[in-house]
Scaffold this motif. Structure first.
Motif, PDB file in Angstrom:
ATOM      1  N   VAL A 126       0.863  -1.182   0.000  1.00 11.38           N
ATOM      2  CA  VAL A 126       0.000   0.000   0.000  1.00 11.38           C
ATOM      3  C   VAL A 126       0.898   1.229   0.000  1.00 11.38           C
ATOM      4  O   VAL A 126       1.942   1.247   0.654  1.00 11.38           O
ATOM      5  CB  VAL A 126      -0.911   0.010   1.250  1.00 11.38           C
ATOM      6  CG1 VAL A 126      -1.759   1.263   1.301  1.00 11.38           C
ATOM      7  CG2 VAL A 126      -1.800  -1.225   1.286  1.00 11.38           C
ATOM      8  N   PHE A 127       0.473   2.262  -0.725  1.00  7.71           N
ATOM      9  CA  PHE A 127       1.252   3.498  -0.728  1.00  7.71           C
ATOM     10  C   PHE A 127       1.198   4.158   0.642  1.00  7.71           C
ATOM     11  O   PHE A 127       0.144   4.232   1.280  1.00  7.71           O
ATOM     12  CB  PHE A 127       0.740   4.472  -1.795  1.00  7.71           C
ATOM     13  CG  PHE A 127       1.262   4.155  -3.158  1.00  7.71           C
ATOM     14  CD1 PHE A 127       2.580   4.442  -3.492  1.00  7.71           C
ATOM     15  CD2 PHE A 127       0.453   3.553  -4.103  1.00  7.71           C
ATOM     16  CE1 PHE A 127       3.079   4.135  -4.747  1.00  7.71           C
ATOM     17  CE2 PHE A 127       0.940   3.253  -5.359  1.00  7.71           C
ATOM     18  CZ  PHE A 127       2.255   3.543  -5.690  1.00  7.71           C
ATOM     19  N   HIS A 128       2.357   4.635   1.070  1.00  9.46           N
ATOM     20  CA  HIS A 128       2.509   5.389   2.313  1.00  9.46           C
ATOM     21  C   HIS A 128       3.291   6.660   1.992  1.00  9.46           C
ATOM     22  O   HIS A 128       3.967   6.733   0.965  1.00  9.46           O
ATOM     23  CB  HIS A 128       3.326   4.580   3.335  1.00  9.46           C
ATOM     24  CG  HIS A 128       2.584   3.446   3.966  1.00  9.46           C
ATOM     25  ND1 HIS A 128       2.234   2.309   3.284  1.00  9.46           N
ATOM     26  CD2 HIS A 128       2.125   3.286   5.234  1.00  9.46           C
ATOM     27  CE1 HIS A 128       1.597   1.481   4.108  1.00  9.46           C
ATOM     28  NE2 HIS A 128       1.528   2.049   5.298  1.00  9.46           N
ATOM     29  N   VAL A 129       3.201   7.628   2.886  1.00 12.26           N
ATOM     30  CA  VAL A 129       4.026   8.828   2.776  1.00 12.26           C
ATOM     31  C   VAL A 129       4.670   9.094   4.131  1.00 12.26           C
ATOM     32  O   VAL A 129       4.108   8.762   5.176  1.00 12.26           O
ATOM     33  CB  VAL A 129       3.233  10.067   2.307  1.00 12.26           C
ATOM     34  CG1 VAL A 129       2.736   9.900   0.894  1.00 12.26           C
ATOM     35  CG2 VAL A 129       2.098  10.389   3.234  1.00 12.26           C
ATOM     36  N   GLU A 130       5.863   9.669   4.076  1.00 15.03           N
ATOM     37  CA  GLU A 130       6.580  10.048   5.287  1.00 15.03           C
ATOM     38  C   GLU A 130       6.112  11.434   5.701  1.00 15.03           C
ATOM     39  O   GLU A 130       6.135  12.366   4.905  1.00 15.03           O
ATOM     40  CB  GLU A 130       8.076  10.098   4.989  1.00 15.03           C
ATOM     41  CG  GLU A 130       8.888   9.174   5.835  1.00 15.03           C
ATOM     42  CD  GLU A 130      10.361   9.276   5.505  1.00 15.03           C
ATOM     43  OE1 GLU A 130      11.011  10.210   5.998  1.00 15.03           O
ATOM     44  OE2 GLU A 130      10.809   8.406   4.745  1.00 15.03           O
ATOM     45  N   LEU A 131       5.704  11.561   6.963  1.00  5.60           N
ATOM     46  CA  LEU A 131       5.182  12.831   7.450  1.00  5.60           C
ATOM     47  C   LEU A 131       6.179  13.583   8.321  1.00  5.60           C
ATOM     48  O   LEU A 131       5.877  14.649   8.831  1.00  5.60           O
ATOM     49  CB  LEU A 131       3.894  12.585   8.246  1.00  5.60           C
ATOM     50  CG  LEU A 131       2.777  11.889   7.463  1.00  5.60           C
ATOM     51  CD1 LEU A 131       1.594  11.600   8.360  1.00  5.60           C
ATOM     52  CD2 LEU A 131       2.367  12.727   6.271  1.00  5.60           C
ATOM     53  N   GLY A 132       7.353  13.016   8.509  1.00  5.37           N
ATOM     54  CA  GLY A 132       8.351  13.624   9.383  1.00  5.37           C
ATOM     55  C   GLY A 132       8.324  12.978  10.750  1.00  5.37           C
ATOM     56  O   GLY A 132       7.342  12.340  11.138  1.00  5.37           O
ATOM     57  N   ASN A 133       9.419  13.123  11.477  1.00  7.49           N
ATOM     58  CA  ASN A 133       9.552  12.555  12.829  1.00  7.49           C
ATOM     59  C   ASN A 133       9.257  11.062  12.878  1.00  7.49           C
ATOM     60  O   ASN A 133       8.680  10.576  13.843  1.00  7.49           O
ATOM     61  CB  ASN A 133       8.660  13.298  13.823  1.00  7.49           C
ATOM     62  CG  ASN A 133       9.050  14.754  13.947  1.00  7.49           C
ATOM     63  OD1 ASN A 133      10.221  15.090  13.870  1.00  7.49           O
ATOM     64  ND2 ASN A 133       8.071  15.614  14.121  1.00  7.49           N
ATOM     65  N   ASP A 134       9.598  10.350  11.807  1.00  5.94           N
ATOM     66  CA  ASP A 134       9.423   8.894  11.752  1.00  5.94           C
ATOM     67  C   ASP A 134       7.954   8.462  11.695  1.00  5.94           C
ATOM     68  O   ASP A 134       7.638   7.302  11.926  1.00  5.94           O
ATOM     69  CB  ASP A 134      10.106   8.236  12.951  1.00  5.94           C
ATOM     70  CG  ASP A 134      11.035   7.113  12.549  1.00  5.94           C
ATOM     71  OD1 ASP A 134      11.217   6.899  11.339  1.00  5.94           O
ATOM     72  OD2 ASP A 134      11.560   6.435  13.447  1.00  5.94           O
ATOM     73  N   LEU A 135       7.037   9.389  11.447  1.00  2.00           N
ATOM     74  CA  LEU A 135       5.611   9.060  11.372  1.00  2.00           C
ATOM     75  C   LEU A 135       5.202   8.870   9.914  1.00  2.00           C
ATOM     76  O   LEU A 135       5.656   9.600   9.030  1.00  2.00           O
ATOM     77  CB  LEU A 135       4.769  10.166  12.009  1.00  2.00           C
ATOM     78  CG  LEU A 135       5.011  10.390  13.493  1.00  2.00           C
ATOM     79  CD1 LEU A 135       4.249  11.618  13.975  1.00  2.00           C
ATOM     80  CD2 LEU A 135       4.630   9.164  14.313  1.00  2.00           C
ATOM     81  N   LEU A 136       4.339   7.880   9.678  1.00  2.00           N
ATOM     82  CA  LEU A 136       3.868   7.575   8.331  1.00  2.00           C
ATOM     83  C   LEU A 136       2.373   7.809   8.208  1.00  2.00           C
ATOM     84  O   LEU A 136       1.630   7.706   9.186  1.00  2.00           O
ATOM     85  CB  LEU A 136       4.148   6.107   7.983  1.00  2.00           C
ATOM     86  CG  LEU A 136       5.583   5.652   7.895  1.00  2.00           C
ATOM     87  CD1 LEU A 136       5.642   4.165   7.555  1.00  2.00           C
ATOM     88  CD2 LEU A 136       6.349   6.462   6.874  1.00  2.00           C
ATOM     89  N   GLY A 137       1.963   8.084   6.989  1.00  2.00           N
ATOM     90  CA  GLY A 137       0.555   8.113   6.641  1.00  2.00           C
ATOM     91  C   GLY A 137       0.316   7.066   5.576  1.00  2.00           C
ATOM     92  O   GLY A 137       1.036   7.013   4.574  1.00  2.00           O
ATOM     93  N   GLN A 138      -0.664   6.206   5.804  1.00  2.00           N
ATOM     94  CA  GLN A 138      -1.027   5.212   4.801  1.00  2.00           C
ATOM     95  C   GLN A 138      -2.073   5.839   3.892  1.00  2.00           C
ATOM     96  O   GLN A 138      -3.009   6.471   4.370  1.00  2.00           O
ATOM     97  CB  GLN A 138      -1.615   3.972   5.476  1.00  2.00           C
ATOM     98  CG  GLN A 138      -2.095   2.921   4.482  1.00  2.00           C
ATOM     99  CD  GLN A 138      -2.574   1.664   5.168  1.00  2.00           C
ATOM    100  OE1 GLN A 138      -1.799   0.940   5.743  1.00  2.00           O
ATOM    101  NE2 GLN A 138      -3.876   1.416   5.111  1.00  2.00           N
ATOM    102  N   CYS A 139      -1.898   5.709   2.586  1.00  2.00           N
ATOM    103  CA  CYS A 139      -2.867   6.272   1.653  1.00  2.00           C
ATOM    104  C   CYS A 139      -4.182   5.514   1.753  1.00  2.00           C
ATOM    105  O   CYS A 139      -4.200   4.281   1.868  1.00  2.00           O
ATOM    106  CB  CYS A 139      -2.325   6.219   0.231  1.00  2.00           C
ATOM    107  SG  CYS A 139      -0.925   7.340  -0.017  1.00  2.00           S
ATOM    108  N   SER A 140      -5.280   6.257   1.722  1.00  2.00           N
ATOM    109  CA  SER A 140      -6.605   5.649   1.764  1.00  2.00           C
ATOM    110  C   SER A 140      -6.769   4.732   0.546  1.00  2.00           C
ATOM    111  O   SER A 140      -6.009   4.826  -0.429  1.00  2.00           O
ATOM    112  CB  SER A 140      -7.694   6.724   1.752  1.00  2.00           C
ATOM    113  OG  SER A 140      -7.689   7.386   0.490  1.00  2.00           O
TER     114      SER A 140
END
Length: 176
Positions: A126-140
Motif C-alpha cells: 500500500v502506498f505510504h508517505v513520510e510525514l516527518g519525525n518517523d511518522l507515516l501516513g497510509q494512503c486511503s
C-alpha cells in the motif's frame, strides 16, 4: 506525582520542590489508532475531531512504539498500522517539489518525500508517505487506487510514479 485530593492543604503543594512538581508520568494509556485512522480510547471511538488532532500533535514514534509526549506525561499507545490515513494529495509538477496532502483528521499537510509502497499489517503493498519525525501516513484505498492507476510497471516488478510534467517522482520494486 499522585493526584492531589481536592481537600489537600494548598500549602503542602507550595512546599513541593520544583522537581517533585515536574516529575513526568510515564506509562500506557488505552488509546488505539485503528487501520482506518480512527482514534479509540478505552474501546470507544474518539468522536471529537479536535481531541484526536490534539493527541496527533504530541504523537511520537520511538523504535516500534508510539507515544503521546507532553512536558508532564509520556503515554504509550497502540497503532494498528500507520498512525495517519492520507485521504488526498496533489501530484507535484516536478520531482523534488513538496506537495499538499490531507489526512483523515482533516489536517492540511505539506509533504516533501514522494509516496512509496510498503506492506501494511496484512502483508499488502500500500502506498505510504513520510510525514516527518518517523511518522507515516497510509494512503486511503481510493487514493491508493488513484496512484496505482498512474503507476508505470517495468520488468522484474519495477514501478514508477511520475509528476505532472513527466519526471520520475517515485520508484521501487514490488516484491512478491
Amino acid at each position: 506525582i499522585p493526584p492531589t485530593p481536592p481537600f489537600q492543604d494548598p500549602c503542602s503543594i507550595m512546599a513541593m520542590t520544583e522537581e517533585q512538581r515536574m516529575e513526568k508520568r510515564i506509562g500506557d494509556i488505552d488509546i488505539v489508532i485503528k487501520l482506518d485512522g480512527s482514534w479509540w480510547h478505552e474501546g470507544g471511538l474518539i468522536k471529537r475531531l479536535n481531541m484526536a488532532r490534539l493527541f496527533a500533535s504530541v504523537l511520537q514514534k520511538r523504535g516500534d512504539e508510539y507515544w503521546l509526549v507532553t512536558p508532564v506525561e509520556e503515554l504509550r499507545i497502540k497503532v494498528e498500522d500507520a498512525p495517519f490515513v492520507i485521504t488526498n494529495l496533489t501530484i507535484p509538477e516536478a520531482s523534488g517539489q513538496a506537495y499538499d496532502a490531507r489526512d483523515s483528521l482533516e489536517r492540511g499537510l505539506k509533504i516533501s518525500k514522494p509516496p512509496f509502497l510498503k506492506k501494511n499489517r496484512d502483508g499488502v503493498d500500500v502506498f505510504h508517505v513520510e510525514l516527518g519525525n518517523d511518522l507515516l501516513g497510509q494512503c486511503s484505498r481510493s487514493l491508493h487506487i488513484l496512484l496505482t492507476d498512474n503507476l508505470k510497471l517495468g520488468e522484474g516488478g519495477s514501478w514508477q510514479l511520475h509528476t505532472t510534467n513527466g519526471d520520475v517522482w517515485s520508484s521501487g520494486i514490488i516484491d512478491g
